[in-house]
Design an enzyme around this catalytic site. Structure first.
Site, mmCIF file in Angstrom:
data_model
loop_
_atom_site.group_PDB
_atom_site.id
_atom_site.type_symbol
_atom_site.label_atom_id
_atom_site.label_comp_id
_atom_site.label_asym_id
_atom_site.label_seq_id
_atom_site.Cartn_x
_atom_site.Cartn_y
_atom_site.Cartn_z
ATOM 1 N N LYS A 186 0.804 -1.215 0.000
ATOM 2 C CA LYS A 186 0.000 0.000 0.000
ATOM 3 C C LYS A 186 0.841 1.270 0.000
ATOM 4 C CE LYS A 186 -4.412 -1.805 1.449
ATOM 5 N NZ LYS A 186 -5.518 -1.795 2.427
ATOM 6 N N ARG A 225 -3.728 -9.974 4.788
ATOM 7 C CA ARG A 225 -4.150 -10.080 3.384
ATOM 8 C C ARG A 225 -3.015 -9.543 2.532
ATOM 9 N NH1 ARG A 225 -6.458 -6.811 -0.493
ATOM 10 N NH2 ARG A 225 -8.036 -7.766 -1.859
#
Length: 277
Positions: free
Chosen positions: A217, A257
């Site tokens: 991210k 995840r």
């Protein structure tokens, strides 16, 4: 419930499978059915506990696709993999897509809106009797950046997730079906993401399993920026992702995840040994 969360004796690893043309990290690579199935099988063979199948990008600024398009992307993948015994979650904010995916063999609903985007999602989750991941969310991708305003991000995220839990329970979702996700990168700036990770105990104290989705991210790219301030591209964020996975697992997260399953399995094995002492 019909399906329980995987309990591998360590932090669970959820492998990301984006069957989209525009996801931030791997958009388009797995839009083709054969490519998607091959990648899912590879992650499963390496030891992933869940494969998370998504048909709509939720990257910042992404435009929405319609429900039929999202359904057409995910169902063939879910049907084929479920027949092979792969444990699957569906990454969707739409109740109709979630219901179709569960019928096709998905065992977990991973809703990045925490039930806010579609008021019928709670009914689907309750009727399906599958685990439901409630992520902290304040708005869709095109608008979420301007919603990243907090006085105390940890306290506010905790309170807003508590509200989603109350709504889920009121709709008939079983208490042991609820999983919480702090929503890193969703209506969050980098400093918010780091604060939430630093104080993960605050979320864990609510008493529900916690899923952490930090993989590749933006906040990691900014941390690893070069001398000119240019963020490191997503493909260069794997070591940092593994580090976050180690720390989240050591803190007690139920799952992480991720895009890269192999490195993460090593990371959570280290965390499990650390916790055992």
């Amino acid at each position: 419930m019909t399906w329980a969360l995987p309990a591998p004796g360590r932090c669970a690893v959820m492998g990301v499978l984006n069957v989209t043309p525009d996801s931030f990290s791997d958009g388009g690579r797995y839009l083709d059915l054969d490519a998607a199935l091959a990648h899912a099988r590879e992650m499963w063979a390496r030891g992933a506990d869940v494969i998370d199948v998504g048909g709509e990008s939720t990257r910042p600024g992404a435009s929405r696709v319609d429900a039929p398009t999202e359904t057409e992307r995910v169902l063939p993948v879910i049907r084929a993999l479920a027949e092979e015994g792969v444990v699957l979650s569906v990454d969707t904010t739409r109740a109709a897509v979630a219901a179709a995916a569960v019928d096709a063999g998905a065992r977990i609903i991973n809703d990045v809106s925490g039930g806010l985007a579609d008021p019928d999602m709670a009914k689907v989750a309750a009727a399906a009797e599958v685990p439901w991941v409630l992520m902290h969310w304040r708005g869709h991708s095109r608008e979420m950046t301007k919603l990243a305003v907090y006085t105390d991000v940890v306290a506010e995220v905790r309170a807003e997730l508590s509200e989603r839990v109350d709504a889920a329970l009121a709709a008939g979702v079983a208490e042991d079906a609820i999983v919480l996700d702090p929503g890193l990168g969703f209506a969050k700036q980098a400093e918010h993401d780091w604060a939430l990770l630093h104080d993960l105990d605050s979320l864990l104290s609510l008493g529900f399993p916690v899923l952490v989705g930090a993989s590749r991210k933006r906040f990691l790219g900014r941390l690893l920026a070069d001398d000119t301030g240019e963020p490191r591209p997503p493909a260069g964020r794997e070591h940092a992702t593994a580090a976050v996975s180690t720390l989240a697992a050591a803190a007690g997260a139920w799952g992480v995840r991720v895009h890269e399953v192999g490195a993460t399995l090593d990371a959570v094995a280290v965390a499990a040994a650390w916790r055992r002492g």
